[in-house]
Write a protein that holds these residues in place. Structure first.
Motif, PDB file in Angstrom:
ATOM      1  N   UNK A 112       0.806  -1.230   0.000  1.00  0.00           N
ATOM      2  CA  UNK A 112       0.000   0.000   0.000  1.00  0.00           C
ATOM      3  C   UNK A 112       0.832   1.269   0.000  1.00  0.00           C
ATOM      4  N   UNK A 113       2.026   1.276   0.605  1.00  0.00           N
ATOM      5  CA  UNK A 113       2.794   2.524   0.682  1.00  0.00           C
ATOM      6  C   UNK A 113       3.287   2.997  -0.684  1.00  0.00           C
ATOM      7  N   UNK A 275      11.250   6.168   7.881  1.00  0.00           N
ATOM      8  CA  UNK A 275       9.801   6.132   8.120  1.00  0.00           C
ATOM      9  C   UNK A 275       9.467   5.266   9.334  1.00  0.00           C
ATOM     10  N   UNK A 276       8.488   5.703  10.085  1.00  0.00           N
ATOM     11  CA  UNK A 276       7.970   4.889  11.179  1.00  0.00           C
ATOM     12  C   UNK A 276       7.159   3.733  10.595  1.00  0.00           C
ATOM     13  N   UNK A 277       6.963   2.693  11.383  1.00  0.00           N
ATOM     14  CA  UNK A 277       6.308   1.511  10.828  1.00  0.00           C
ATOM     15  C   UNK A 277       5.811   0.600  11.944  1.00  0.00           C
ATOM     16  N   UNK A 278       4.907  -0.285  11.558  1.00  0.00           N
ATOM     17  CA  UNK A 278       4.477  -1.409  12.387  1.00  0.00           C
ATOM     18  C   UNK A 278       4.304  -2.604  11.465  1.00  0.00           C
ATOM     19  N   UNK A 288       4.143   0.766   6.580  1.00  0.00           N
ATOM     20  CA  UNK A 288       5.123   1.849   6.620  1.00  0.00           C
ATOM     21  C   UNK A 288       4.394   3.171   6.451  1.00  0.00           C
ATOM     22  N   UNK A 289       4.602   4.074   7.387  1.00  0.00           N
ATOM     23  CA  UNK A 289       3.931   5.368   7.330  1.00  0.00           C
ATOM     24  C   UNK A 289       4.763   6.334   6.489  1.00  0.00           C
ATOM     25  N   UNK A 290       4.230   6.741   5.351  1.00  0.00           N
ATOM     26  CA  UNK A 290       4.976   7.587   4.423  1.00  0.00           C
ATOM     27  C   UNK A 290       4.393   8.995   4.334  1.00  0.00           C
ATOM     28  N   UNK A 351      13.270   1.831   7.263  1.00  0.00           N
ATOM     29  CA  UNK A 351      12.551   1.802   8.537  1.00  0.00           C
ATOM     30  C   UNK A 351      13.350   2.589   9.571  1.00  0.00           C
ATOM     31  N   UNK A 352      12.665   3.422  10.352  1.00  0.00           N
ATOM     32  CA  UNK A 352      13.399   4.262  11.300  1.00  0.00           C
ATOM     33  C   UNK A 352      14.143   3.446  12.354  1.00  0.00           C
TER      34      UNK A 352
END
Length: 372
Positions: A112-113, A275-278, A288-290, A351-352
């Protein structure tokens, strides 16, 4: 990551002064030339209007050993690389000049990112399959795409039958390809407009590029003759060539080449975006939060500076908010938006939590973080 640690020992004032050395104060890059030539939104160079004012494609490209070398990737003005499950990376090639490319691929499935990346360039997103977690963003009315197949309740019009084909020189599932004629057939099949939006044109596209007679040198930055983004499967690196002023891409122990040309991939700019992520689930699918913003690195001409990145008006409560699909802006430590050298750009999404795996020049991520 603490920016003071990131480039400790370097004078912040000097960094700010040298981050955008241009020989003279840069004026805004002209957006048009003469005789039907315009300024490319992807490279900053003058290109024919038929190329530079037609929205690009953004193709999901396979990047595992069995799928190499890729075809047509050297025509990508911008390449995004991001991790997916299993510690591998997948690429997204953004192309505007691909009219003479006989084969592009192999084409693989969506995460999705990548849709966010494609949409901020107003590109036609091209994928063959997708992870279930991407269904929502793919089905958004404003997501312009050419899918190769239907799955997980994807809204699908059968365009894959006219857009993609399988070759006999790679094994499935690494043998899905496309080309210019097939892409145009898919565009016509779905009735996709190939014009940029008025807003995108008014804002002169995505990046800020240097003028024709200007070279961004980052004189006070950190030496960055070799750059390693730290991905654990393909162990990629970029090696600077002072004669050409570009970075050559390596992975899996050798130069990364284009199948069609046999030549190594080279880039003028490298952006590392942390990027922050879970995790979506125990299968390793990454969320991944973009659009939330963060830190990163800008690298060009053998030098690197720390940057921050953000999207104007990003909405952390609503992943599908319009602003979250907007342009990503990168800023130096003075809060000024960076200017890229004209040419091709490779964007590494890291990834951060893996910042210390990144290596810039002779400094490891751990050394950068522990400097005082």
């Amino acid at each position: 990551m603490n920016r003071k640690k990131f480039f400790a020992g370097i004078s912040l004032a000097a960094m700010l002064l040298g981050s955008m050395v241009m020989g003279a104060q840069a004026a805004e890059t002209e957006t048009s030339g003469e005789d039907g030539w315009v300024r490319s939104y992807l490279t900053g160079k003058l290109v024919p209007e038929s190329i530079g004012r037609t929205i690009p494609i953004a193709v999901m490209i396979n990047n595992i050993a069995d799928a190499l070398p890729q075809s047509g990737i050297s025509n990508a003005a911008i390449v995004y690389e991001a991790p997916v499950e299993g510690s591998i990376t997948r690429l997204m090639a953004i192309m505007e000049d691909y009219q003479d490319v006989e084969r592009i691929g192999s084409v693989r499935s969506c995460r999705e990112y990548y849709v966010y990346f494609a949409r901020e360039f107003e590109a036609i997103y091209m994928h063959y399959g997708h992870a279930v977690y991407a269904t929502g963003v793919l089905n958004l009315e404003d997501t312009v795409r050419l899918s190769g197949m239907a799955d997980y309740d994807l809204v699908y019009e059968g365009e894959g039958d006219v857009t993609y084909y399988r070759s006999d020189d790679f094994v499935s599932p690494h043998n899905v390809f496309t080309n210019y004629s097939l892409i145009q057939a898919g565009i016509a099949y779905k009735g996709i407009s190939t014009d940029y939006s008025e807003e995108y044109v008014e804002n002169d596209g995505h990046y800020q590029f240097a003028d024709d007679d200007v070279i961004i040198t980052l004189d006070e930055g950190v030496d960055a003759l070799t750059v390693k983004p730290g991905y654990s499967y393909n162990y990629p690196s970029f090696v600077y060539d002072a004669e050409t002023g570009t970075y050559t891409r390596y992975q899996l122990g050798s130069e990364q080449i284009d199948y069609l040309t046999g030549k190594a991939l080279t880039y003028d700019n490298i952006l590392i975006q942390y990027c922050s992520w879970t995790k979506w689930d125990d299968n390793g699918y990454l969320d991944i939060n973009v659009y939330a913003g963060g830190e990163g690195v800008y690298i060009t001409k053998g030098k690197a500076i720390p940057v921050t990145w953000s999207k104007e008006g990003a909405d952390l409560e609503n992943a599908y908010a319009d602003a979250n699909f907007g342009v990503t802006h990168y800023y130096d430590l003075n809060g000024e938006e960076i200017t890229l050298n004209q040419g091709k750009t490779w964007v590494c999404i890291v990834l951060d939590s893996d910042m210390d795996s990144v290596t810039i020049g002779d400094m490891t991520g751990e050394e950068l973080a522990n400097l005082s």
